[in-house]
Design an enzyme around this catalytic site. Sequence first.
Site, PDB file in Angstrom:
ATOM      1  N   ASP A 149       9.129  31.499  -8.310  1.00 26.12           N
ATOM      2  CA  ASP A 149       7.862  32.075  -7.846  1.00 26.12           C
ATOM      3  C   ASP A 149       7.498  33.304  -8.678  1.00 26.12           C
ATOM      4  OD1 ASP A 149       7.374  31.042  -4.584  1.00 26.12           O
ATOM      5  OD2 ASP A 149       9.284  30.677  -5.581  1.00 26.12           O
ATOM      6  N   ASP A 165      13.633  32.279 -13.003  1.00 26.54           N
ATOM      7  CA  ASP A 165      13.140  32.490 -11.648  1.00 26.54           C
ATOM      8  C   ASP A 165      12.002  31.484 -11.429  1.00 26.54           C
ATOM      9  OD1 ASP A 165      12.623  33.891  -9.139  1.00 26.54           O
ATOM     10  OD2 ASP A 165      10.860  34.724 -10.152  1.00 26.54           O
ATOM     11  N   ASP A 177      10.537  37.869 -13.181  1.00 28.43           N
ATOM     12  CA  ASP A 177       9.331  38.689 -13.049  1.00 28.43           C
ATOM     13  C   ASP A 177       9.537  39.975 -12.265  1.00 28.43           C
ATOM     14  OD1 ASP A 177       9.633  37.319 -10.520  1.00 28.43           O
ATOM     15  OD2 ASP A 177       7.538  37.786 -10.086  1.00 28.43           O
TER      16      ASP A 177
END
Length: 231
Positions: free
Chosen positions: A12, A10, A172
């Site tokens: 951001d 991922d 995240d």
Amino acid sequence: MPAAPTLVFDLDGTLVDTMGDLSATLNAVLASLGHAPVPPESLGSLFGQGARALLQRGLADNGVTADPELIETLYARFLDHYLANIAVHSRPFPGVIAALQRFRARGWRCTICTNKPEYLARPLLASLGMTGHFDAIVGSDTFSRAKPHAEPVLGAIARANGSPARAIMVGDSKTDIDAARAAGIPVVAVTFGYTSVPVEKLAPDAIISHFDALDAAVEGLGTLPRTAANA
């Protein structure tokens, strides 16, 4: 020859801390309407939910209930400003660059699978000098569906000439964990990202609090994870 092992990251909240530029863009849009700024620390997990969610929250904090037409108008304004100021404050999280270099030196393919549109992900990575670390970059607009669907995860692996049988996701949030599960690959979750639910409660296969720990986490999972067919 088996396919090279592949890491699917991922962006951001996982590789890059983009909170500063996203909040600055939100506040620039709010200021253009005569509204007060919103402190970035109050936005929390919204940084991982897209510009529309940020706009809705920013307007709500100013006492405005926005209709969909207004949100779409401001969304276009948000994207224009963000693209022009995409890496003023954004920086890789500690240990990211060194970890990418270590894995690539060992023959791993590294890819991006983000729900940021590809046309924004690419200039962000280029501005930070990170593009060369990745064999594929997939955004929310690259394929017909975005995470948590499996399609972009599997697409990122395929574009890097990897195989789901030798791939691991690093993210995240619940979206990343659900996408990895849908694709049938293990997932390592970072604790410092943008999530409304602590990753410890989402049952990823491994958890790290710094990229220095990624090697040990990956070794603990092995390089031949289960596939969707035999999970």
